[in-house]
Write a protein that holds these residues in place. Structure first.
Motif, PDB file in Angstrom:
ATOM      1  N   ARG A 118       0.828  -1.200   0.000  1.00 37.39           N
ATOM      2  CA  ARG A 118       0.000   0.000   0.000  1.00 37.39           C
ATOM      3  C   ARG A 118       0.859   1.246   0.000  1.00 37.39           C
ATOM      4  NH1 ARG A 118      -2.879   2.020   5.459  1.00 37.39           N
ATOM      5  NH2 ARG A 118      -1.104   2.083   6.834  1.00 37.39           N
ATOM      6  N   SER A 119       0.261   2.340  -0.411  1.00 37.94           N
ATOM      7  CA  SER A 119       0.848   3.659  -0.236  1.00 37.94           C
ATOM      8  C   SER A 119       0.477   4.089   1.173  1.00 37.94           C
ATOM      9  CB  SER A 119       0.284   4.652  -1.254  1.00 37.94           C
ATOM     10  OG  SER A 119       0.620   4.248  -2.554  1.00 37.94           O
ATOM     11  N   GLY A 120       1.457   4.245   2.026  1.00 39.33           N
ATOM     12  CA  GLY A 120       1.220   4.568   3.420  1.00 39.33           C
ATOM     13  C   GLY A 120       2.073   3.691   4.308  1.00 39.33           C
ATOM     14  N   PRO A 121       2.073   3.980   5.611  1.00 40.34           N
ATOM     15  CA  PRO A 121       2.972   3.285   6.532  1.00 40.34           C
ATOM     16  C   PRO A 121       2.445   1.932   6.987  1.00 40.34           C
ATOM     17  CG  PRO A 121       1.714   4.922   7.717  1.00 40.34           C
ATOM     18  CD  PRO A 121       1.330   5.055   6.267  1.00 40.34           C
ATOM     19  N   LEU A 122       3.343   1.169   7.593  1.00 43.03           N
ATOM     20  CA  LEU A 122       2.950  -0.038   8.304  1.00 43.03           C
ATOM     21  C   LEU A 122       3.289   0.143   9.785  1.00 43.03           C
ATOM     22  CD1 LEU A 122       5.776  -1.738   8.952  1.00 43.03           C
ATOM     23  CD2 LEU A 122       5.478  -2.496   6.613  1.00 43.03           C
TER      24      LEU A 122
END
Length: 197
Positions: A118-122
């Motif tokens: 995904r675009s975004g953090p984990l």
């Protein structure tokens, strides 16, 4: 290691996780490379520990990426980025234009062996009860095993063969998206040759 495969309705932001195979992982990296085409622009933050087979995906992927000539890799077998290192390392990344976070996770049986992107953090460290800050502008979580009642035991007993194969797939996909002086297979020859591709 992320504790479990995230559910869409648990996400706090609008960027949803996609469950992909090797081809989808390649497409994901190509989309990131279209925005950040130079290898020097991308930091690979490979989270995990070399002391647990399931959690070793990050350090294995990091070592493979470094062997392939990626200049900005944090988290390798020699210098893992485990839960104690995430905070200090994050403090050094404030000026980074693009951080790709890579971690392992447990998931549903049908997801084992797949990748969540995904675009975004984990959120690292969930499997061991840590509350660490989210990391990454883009994220790859490899589903290395099935979620169960004893996640620590499951992580410890996950197949190293599967983990190394998934780490190699991540490194090869990144090398294909950001071509450098070495091809996708040239850099992986030095680390445990003969194991899965």
């Amino acid at each position: 290691m992320m504790n479990r495969e995230p559910r869409t309705n648990q996400m706090e932001d609008s960027a949803k996780w996609a469950r992909v195979e090797k081809a989808g992982l390649q497409t994901f990296f190509e989309a990131v490379a279209a925005k950040f085409p130079a290898r020097e622009e991308v930091v690979f933050l490979c989270i995990g520990s070399d002391r647990s087979t399931g959690d070793s995906l990050g350090p294995l992927a990091g070592s493979l990426l470094a062997e392939m000539g990626f200049p900005r890799v944090l988290g390798t077998l020699e210098h893992p980025c485990d839960s104690e290192q995430v905070g200090p390392i994050l403090a050094t990344l404030q000026e980074a234009r693009c951080v790709v976070a890579i971690d392992a996770c447990l998931g549903r049986a049908e997801s084992t062996g797949l990748y969540l992107v995904r675009s975004g953090p984990l959120q690292p460290g969930q499997a061991i009860g840590q509350h660490l800050p989210p990391v990454g502008d883009y994220s790859v979580a490899a589903v290395v095993n099935t979620q169960g009642h004893k996640p620590y035991w499951i992580i410890q007993t996950t197949s190293l063969y599967r983990v190394l194969g998934m780490a190699r797939t991540i490194a090869d996909a990144a090398a294909a998206a950001w071509p450098g002086s070495e091809g996708p297979s040239a850099g992986t020859a030095g680390l445990m040759p003969g194991l899965p591709r």
